[in-house]
Design an enzyme around this catalytic site. Sequence first.
Site, PDB file in Angstrom:
ATOM      1  N   ILE B 337       0.730  -1.133   0.187  1.00  0.00           N
ATOM      2  CA  ILE B 337       0.180   0.176   0.229  1.00  0.00           C
ATOM      3  C   ILE B 337       0.899   1.204   0.222  1.00  0.00           C
ATOM      4  O   ILE B 337       0.282   1.831  -0.791  1.00  0.00           O
ATOM      5  CB  ILE B 337      -1.502   0.224   0.764  1.00  0.00           C
ATOM      6  CG1 ILE B 337      -2.267  -1.089   0.834  1.00  0.00           C
ATOM      7  CG2 ILE B 337      -1.746   1.205   1.337  1.00  0.00           C
ATOM      8  CD1 ILE B 337      -2.527  -0.909   2.787  1.00  0.00           C
ATOM      9  N   HIS B 338       2.384   1.143   0.917  1.00  0.00           N
ATOM     10  CA  HIS B 338       2.801   2.528   1.220  1.00  0.00           C
ATOM     11  C   HIS B 338       3.378   2.467  -0.498  1.00  0.00           C
ATOM     12  O   HIS B 338       4.924   3.657  -0.235  1.00  0.00           O
ATOM     13  CB  HIS B 338       4.068   2.363   1.674  1.00  0.00           C
ATOM     14  CG  HIS B 338       2.929   2.809   3.317  1.00  0.00           C
ATOM     15  ND1 HIS B 338       1.985   1.774   4.021  1.00  0.00           N
ATOM     16  CD2 HIS B 338       3.217   3.732   3.882  1.00  0.00           C
ATOM     17  CE1 HIS B 338       1.685   2.859   5.361  1.00  0.00           C
ATOM     18  NE2 HIS B 338       2.676   3.970   4.729  1.00  0.00           N
ATOM     19  N   GLU B 363       9.798 -18.745  19.359  1.00  0.00           N
ATOM     20  CA  GLU B 363       9.403 -19.808  20.690  1.00  0.00           C
ATOM     21  C   GLU B 363       8.783 -20.790  19.413  1.00  0.00           C
ATOM     22  O   GLU B 363       7.319 -20.980  19.548  1.00  0.00           O
ATOM     23  CB  GLU B 363       8.254 -18.565  20.620  1.00  0.00           C
ATOM     24  CG  GLU B 363       9.869 -17.633  21.802  1.00  0.00           C
ATOM     25  CD  GLU B 363       8.774 -16.832  23.170  1.00  0.00           C
ATOM     26  OE1 GLU B 363       9.587 -16.607  23.896  1.00  0.00           O
ATOM     27  OE2 GLU B 363       8.193 -17.624  23.926  1.00  0.00           O
TER      28      GLU B 363
END
Lengths: 259, 380
Positions: B337-338, B363
Site C-alpha cells: 500500500i505504501h 518460540e
Amino acid sequence: MKIAVCVKQVPDTWAEKKLKADTSTLDRESADGVLNELDEYAVEQALQLVEANGGEVVIVTMGPERAAETLRKAISMGADAGIHVLDNNLAGSDAIATSAVLAKALEGRDFDLIIFGSESTDARMSVIPAMVAERLGLAQVTFAQKVNVDGTTLTAERVTDYGFDTLSATLPAVVSVVEKINEPRYPSFKGIMAAKKKPVETLTATDLGLDPSVVGAGAAWSAVADFAARPPKPAGVVISDEGSGGTSIADYLTTSKFI
Amino acid sequence: MLNAELRIFQQMVRSFANDVVAPVIGDHYEARTFPYEIVSQMGDLGLFGLPFPEEYGGSGGDYFTLCIAIEELARVDSSVAITLEAAVSLGAMPIYRFGTKEQKEKYLPSMCSGQMLGAFGLTESGAGSDAGGTKTTAVRSEGDWVINGSKAFITNSGTNITGLITVNAVTGTRPDGTKEISSIIVPSGTRGLTVGPSYSKVGWNASDTHELAFDDVRVPLENLVGAEGRGYAQFLSILDEGRIAISALAVGLAQGCLDESIKYANTRMAFGRTIGTNQAIAFKLADMEVRTYTARLAYYDAAARMLRGEDFKRQAAVAKLYSSDIAVTNAREATQIHGGYGFMNEYPVSRMWRDSKILEIGEGTSEVQRMLIARDLGVN
C-alpha cells in the site's frame, strides 16, 4: 493541603470529530473518550504539590456515564478520591451552566486549591476556570506555567503574549495550567488497580441543589445555527527556486494576506 | 472485551508507545542500538513486573495484562516488545515459577523493576525446534555445576543490564537413553562465560541478541532452577505460555501495519484522489482488519483459558501460528500500500515488514505449531 482537579472527558484528540445533525452538538459516540490532555498536567501539578506539602487530591468531573472511566484514569495517576456529576439533564450545557455545576460540586468542601487544564481539546474556550473562580469568589491565576505554594500563599508564572507575569494569591484559589508546567506521569498498573478501590461520589444536579432550568441544552446562552463539513484541503502551490525563490514565496504570502 | 482497568492500562501503554517509543525507535533500529532509556521508563511503569505478585516487586497483574502491554508496544515497535516479552516470559518467569524462595527474593525485584534483564539459554546452533538435541552439559564438581557448550540467538543476553542467563544443559541420561536436562542460573560476568558480538539480524534490530559460549563455567549447585532433570518439562510449559505472548506481539504488529496503512491511504493522492478510495486498497485494509481482529480473539481466548487453569496448549499454538502468519501478510500488504515509500527505512511499515518474518520462527516455528495442534487433535 486539599486540592481539587477538574477534568473533562473529550473525544480522542487525534480522531476525526463530527457534529450530530439533529442537535448540532458534538457526536461523542463517534470517537473514544479520553482524559483531556491538558487536564493531565493539572493532575500532575496537584500530585506534585501534595507530594511536597502533604494532603489529598480529589478529581472532579461532569459528564455522562462513560466519563467515569476518565475519572478513574485521572485517579489512577495517584489521586485519592473522585466526584462525578452525572445527570442526563446536564447534556448540552454551555460553559456558563457547566461552571455553575462545577462551582456547586466544589463549594463547601474546603479545597485549598482548585486546578484546571487551561483548555479542553474539544471546546477550546478556556473560560471555565475563570467562571468557576468568579462563582466561588476565589482568586484566579490562569495559564500558569509554574506554580508554588508556601503556607497560604500561591505564587505562579502566568503566560502572556510577551513572556510571563509573576503573580501571587492567597489560598484558597483557582489555577489553570498550560502544558509547559510539567511532564505528566503515566498511571502504572499498580496505580490503575489501586484507583478501583478509591471512593467516587456520584451526584446529580438536584443533589447539588441546582435548578434544572439553568442547566442543559435548553438553558444554553448560545446555539449552533448551522454547520458544514470542512472543505477538502486545496492543492498547495509549488514554488521552484530558480534564483528568485524567496521573492516568489514573499509574493505568494502577500497575495494570501499572510504578510 | 476488556474491563475498565485493562482499558485504562491499554490506553496508558498506547500513549507510552506513541509518545516515548515512536519518536526515537527508528534511530535505534538504524544504528542497531539497545534503547536503554525506553527500557528504564518501561521499568518505572511496572511493565517488567506485570504478571508477578507485589511481594517480589511485581505489579500484581497477570499474564494477560502482560500480553496487552506487548501488543500495544508491538503496534509501534517489535524490538521493544520482544525485549519485554523475553525479559518477563523467558527471563523472570522460569525463576518465578520454578525457583526457590531465595532465588526469587534475590533476582525478581530487580527484574520486575527493569533494572536487570534475565535471558533464557535454550536454543543452540544445532538444537532449535528439537530442543532434545541440546549439547551443552553441566556436571557436578566440588559443590559446583561446571557448564560447557554454547547457546545461539539468546535475547537480552548481552546488554549492560543483563544480570543472568538461565541455561538449559544436559545433566544426565535417563534409563531409556534420552537426555536429562536441567535449568541452571549463570550470572552475567561469570568466569568462562563469553558473550559473542551482536548478531546482524534482518529485523528486531533494536533488540539484543547474542551467541554465548560456556567454557568450564562454574556456578554453585543452588543455582539449579526447579528440579534436577526436569528442565525439559519446565521449558515446555514456559514455551506454551510464551506462545500467547508472541501471538500478542504478532497481533500488535498486524495492527500497527493497519494503523499506518489507513493513515497513508487516507492522505496519499494518486490520479486526483486519495488511494483509499480505490477498492483495491480499501479491500486490502478491510482484510487486514479481519485478520487482526480474528488473531486477537485467538490469543485472548488462549490467555483466558490459561488464567482459568484450563488446558490451553492447542489454543496457544493456534493463536501463535495464525497471528504470526497474518502478521507477515499484513506487513506485506502494508508495504505494498505504501508503494516505494514502504521500501524506505524511514517508514515504520518497512520496519514491520522486516520484523514480521521472525514471528513464524521464534518460540516454536509454524511447523512445530502445526505438529502440536495435530498431535493434540489425536493425529498419530
